[in-house]
Design an enzyme around this catalytic site. Structure first.
Site, PDB file in Angstrom:
ATOM      1  N   ASN A 256       0.853  -1.196   0.000  1.00 51.16           N
ATOM      2  CA  ASN A 256       0.000   0.000   0.000  1.00 51.16           C
ATOM      3  C   ASN A 256       0.885   1.240   0.000  1.00 51.16           C
ATOM      4  OD1 ASN A 256      -2.414   1.567   0.302  1.00 51.16           O
ATOM      5  ND2 ASN A 256      -1.957   1.796   2.487  1.00 51.16           N
TER       6      ASN A 256
ATOM      7  N   HIS B 268       0.752   5.128   1.502  1.00 44.48           N
ATOM      8  CA  HIS B 268       0.012   5.961   2.463  1.00 44.48           C
ATOM      9  C   HIS B 268       0.608   7.369   2.443  1.00 44.48           C
ATOM     10  CE1 HIS B 268      -2.182   7.056   6.066  1.00 44.48           C
ATOM     11  NE2 HIS B 268      -1.056   7.526   6.570  1.00 44.48           N
TER      12      HIS B 268
ATOM     13  N   ASP C 281      -0.896  -5.531   6.522  1.00 41.68           N
ATOM     14  CA  ASP C 281      -1.337  -6.555   7.466  1.00 41.68           C
ATOM     15  C   ASP C 281      -2.760  -6.199   7.895  1.00 41.68           C
ATOM     16  OD1 ASP C 281      -1.138  -4.530   9.314  1.00 41.68           O
ATOM     17  OD2 ASP C 281       0.608  -5.366  10.348  1.00 41.68           O
TER      18      ASP C 281
ATOM     19  N   GLY D 210      -3.927  -4.575  10.386  1.00 40.24           N
ATOM     20  CA  GLY D 210      -4.179  -3.279  11.022  1.00 40.24           C
ATOM     21  C   GLY D 210      -4.402  -2.188   9.985  1.00 40.24           C
ATOM     22  N   VAL D 211      -4.633  -0.980  10.486  1.00 38.27           N
ATOM     23  CA  VAL D 211      -4.800   0.167   9.584  1.00 38.27           C
ATOM     24  C   VAL D 211      -3.424   0.812   9.394  1.00 38.27           C
ATOM     25  CG1 VAL D 211      -5.904   2.413   9.269  1.00 38.27           C
ATOM     26  CG2 VAL D 211      -7.163   0.538  10.359  1.00 38.27           C
ATOM     27  N   ASP D 212      -2.817   0.568   8.240  1.00 40.61           N
ATOM     28  CA  ASP D 212      -1.507   1.149   7.894  1.00 40.61           C
ATOM     29  C   ASP D 212      -0.410   0.758   8.876  1.00 40.61           C
ATOM     30  OD1 ASP D 212      -2.709   2.474   5.701  1.00 40.61           O
ATOM     31  OD2 ASP D 212      -3.362   4.096   6.995  1.00 40.61           O
TER      32      ASP D 212
ATOM     33  N   GLU E 243       4.872  10.342  -3.873  1.00 36.73           N
ATOM     34  CA  GLU E 243       4.228   9.015  -3.985  1.00 36.73           C
ATOM     35  C   GLU E 243       4.498   8.407  -5.354  1.00 36.73           C
ATOM     36  OE1 GLU E 243       0.109   8.698  -2.723  1.00 36.73           O
ATOM     37  OE2 GLU E 243       0.314  10.489  -1.493  1.00 36.73           O
TER      38      GLU E 243
END
Ligand code: GRF
Length: 221
Positions: free
Chosen positions: A114, A116, A148, A150-152, A181
């Protein structure tokens, strides 16, 4: 060459950066499938323009595990090696994460990444740029991480830093971060594609990476 599956809910500028890097061969990968849960998402139009297979899979009203099973089926059918979340606005369930966990040859790396728009572990979740401004932090940035439950919270692959300038608002700061990014995500995906990443515990090793400089964690390509 590895096959990427990209999940995107929005405009898809990070998808575009990945498409461009694959087309330019700076990343040894091809985008095999783009899936969006949002009808009319810019990401779908970008995929179409690039001649890449894409699918709208509406998520509204669909129970999470059921939806994620549909995603897994589509990505497996497209023989995807790595799933890249690019502005995908839903949390993934264990159904999905188990299906794309570490595999033979990935050296402990999960197969979901991801990007972020914040320097994790600060400011996870939604509106990271606004959180950063509100907090008064002097530096902002972006993080590529494995995903994973969790959130970030997954292991961090790479980060890039930008300054918060006087007079910044959410939009100006987000634009400065977004430019980084677009540089960082293709590089991190390129490392995965080249088999240069390994994960031990929370730490990600980038084989052959130089020392951090100019606010970029792993400068060497
Ligand atoms: C980016 O800021 C990304 O970091 C976040 O969502 C935004 C997506 O932008 N996860 P785009 O759709 O790639 O333009």
């Amino acid at each position: 060459m590895i096959r990427l599956g990209v999940l995107a809910s929005g405009g898809g500028t990070n998808l575009q950066a990945l498409l461009d890097a694959c087309a330019a061969r700076s990343v040894d990968a091809e985008v095999a499938l783009v899936i969006s849960n949002v009808s009319g998402a810019g990401a779908l139009a970008r995929a179409e323009r690039a001649g890449v297979p894409s699918r709208l899979l509406p998520s509204r009203g669909v129970e999470r595990a059921t939806y994620d099973a549909q995603l897994v089926e589509a990505l497996r059918a497209a023989r995807v090696d790595l799933v890249c979340l690019a502005g995908y606005m839903r949390l993934l369930s264990p159904v999905f994460l188990d299906a794309f966990g570490p595999a033979a040859g990935t050296r402990g790396c999960p197969r979901v990444m991801n990007i972020h728009p914040g320097l994790l572990p600060a400011f996870p979740g939604l509106k990271a740029q606004a959180q950063c401004l509100e907090y008064g932090a002097r530096f902002a940035g972006c993080t590529v991480h494995f995903v994973d439950q969790g959130v970030d919270t997954g292991p961090i692959v790479a980060q890039a830093v930008v300054p918060v300038l006087p007079g910044d608002d959410d939009a100006t700061l987000a634009a400065r971060i977004l430019a980084e990014e677009h540089r960082l995500y293709p590089r991190a995906v390129g490392w995965f594609a080249a088999g240069r990443l390994s994960v031990e515990g929370r730490r990600v090793r980038v084989e052959g990476a130089g020392a951090p400089q100019r606010g970029i964690s792993n400068p060497t390509d």
